[in-house]
Design an enzyme around this catalytic site. Structure first.
Site, PDB file in Angstrom:
ATOM      1  CE  LYS A 121      -8.191  -9.196  -2.989  1.00 20.15           C
ATOM      2  NZ  LYS A 121      -8.093  -9.228  -1.068  1.00 20.15           N
TER       3      LYS A 121
ATOM      4  CE  LYS B 286     -13.202  -2.274  -0.827  1.00 22.57           C
ATOM      5  NZ  LYS B 286     -14.248  -3.150  -0.071  1.00 22.57           N
TER       6      LYS B 286
ATOM      7  CE  LYS C 105      -4.339  -1.039   2.152  1.00 24.10           C
ATOM      8  NZ  LYS C 105      -5.102  -1.255   3.774  1.00 24.10           N
TER       9      LYS C 105
END
Ligand code: TRP
Length: 346
Positions: free
Chosen positions: A206, A209, A122
């Site tokens: 994956k 969103k 991240k």
């Protein structure tokens, strides 16, 4: 599965999981998490949390966060989580999470957190500019689970390392404070047909969103036309559908579509290939679109119905928070005593 997750823990089996209220739930959330949440209710005491404190570890909009929590709550219930049998609640409504996270901050070691791959992914090159909270995210996650002595945690593959950290924290707490078996060592529940739903554009990523392309995912609220269009344009190859699971090797996008079909229809991938092997995607994709639309439409309808009455939803969440607090409060009393803290109301 047994009732005892560590040799010394003898408390009850308890399922805990959480989902971030970051908006836009999709098919990956449904098949990867919600379907499992629903199934686990049959033979477990389950707590399903909406983790708003995790959502604020990155930039967020205070004006929409509460509504996004309602949306996740509506998705839980619409998918079949029963708010009477299971405990559905918002994380920040139960103070035990933050208090236990602080105590666990003093148990976890810097080196353990520095090894967390999700933070590295991240943060990328910007680790220095990330919030301390993002770095500490997995410690709060451990507190979420252990404030209730959660023993089993349905999560995706990507959360395995965080669960290992939860076990390390629990074991070190039990050991350092000479409280053998006080906390269980929580186990991830990862298996299941929808364990890994991938992007429709790239079978190695994956379904997410945060993917900038909405074509990469099927949202729970997509209508039949949108679903059909996204699947029509989903990446595949020019070979026919294979006959065997082994032949899916190296065809990640095809494997993903077959996996989605299987998870939605309740079949195994081998059974799906038994029917569809040898055929082309021109026939398979519309069939998959029909199946997905038939499964998701009632969920989207029910979500809309629930969201139309936010006061009722908020009452459900308050009821959940009260039940969650009732479990966590005596555990936190013990934790404070074990650690030597004063605590509120003394
Ligand atoms: N980190 C989890 C995710 O991104 C969400 C989460 C927070 C969670 N606390 C949890 C999952 C506790 C399981 C248990 O998916």
């Amino acid at each position: 599965m047994t009732d005892v997750t560590s040799p010394a823990y003898t408390g009850p089996r308890r399922v805990f999981s959480g989902m971030q209220p970051t908006g836009g739930l999709h098919l990956g959330n449904y098949l990867g998490a919600l379907v499992k949440f629903v199934r686990l209710q049959d033979d477990n005491e389950c707590l399903y949390c909406i983790v708003d404190l995790h959502a604020i570890t990155v930039d967020h909009d205070p004006k929409t966060l509460q509504q996004q929590c309602r949306e996740v709550a509506a998705a839980y219930i619409a998918a079949g989580v029963d708010p009477e049998r299971s405990i559905i609640f918002v994380q920040s409504a139960v103070l035990a999470h933050t208090e236990l996270a602080w105590i666990f901050n003093c148990v976890a070691r810097m080196g353990w957190l520095q090894r967390m791959t999700q933070f590295k992914d991240k943060a990328g090159k910007n680790a220095e500019r990330m919030s301390v909270g993002l770095f500490d995210y997995p410690v709060l996650q451990a507190a979420d689970i252990l404030a209730y002595k959660g023993t089993h945690v349905p999560v995706g593959e990507d959360q395995k390392q965080h669960l290992e950290l939860s076990r390390d924290i629990a074991a070190k707490f039990n050991n350092d404070f000479n409280a053998p078996g006080f906390f269980p060592l929580p186990e991830p529940l990862i298996q299941g047909p929808g364990a890994r739903i991938m992007s429709l554009r790239d079978g190695k990523k994956k379904m997410s969103k945060s993917d900038p392309s909405d074509m990469s995912r099927i949202n729970l609220t997509d209508d039949a036309d949108a679903i059909a269009n996204k699947l029509k344009r989903a990446t595949t190859d020019s070979l026919p559908i294979p006959d065997t699971v082994e032949a899916l090797e190296g065809r990640a996008e095809v494997e993903n579509l077959v996996g989605i079909y299987a998870a939605l229809s309740g079949e195994t991938p081998a059974q799906v290939l038994g029917v569809w092997g040898g055929q082309g995607f021109a026939a398979f994709k519309p069939a998959l679109a029909d199946l997905a639309a038939a499964k998701l439409a009632p969920i989207a309808d029910e979500m809309r119905r629930l969201l139309a009455d936010p006061a009722a939803l908020d009452r459900t969440l308050r009821h959940g928070a009260e039940r969650a607090h009732a479990i966590a409060a005596p555990i936190m009393d013990d934790v404070r005593r074990i650690v030597g803290l004063w605590g509120p109301g003394r």
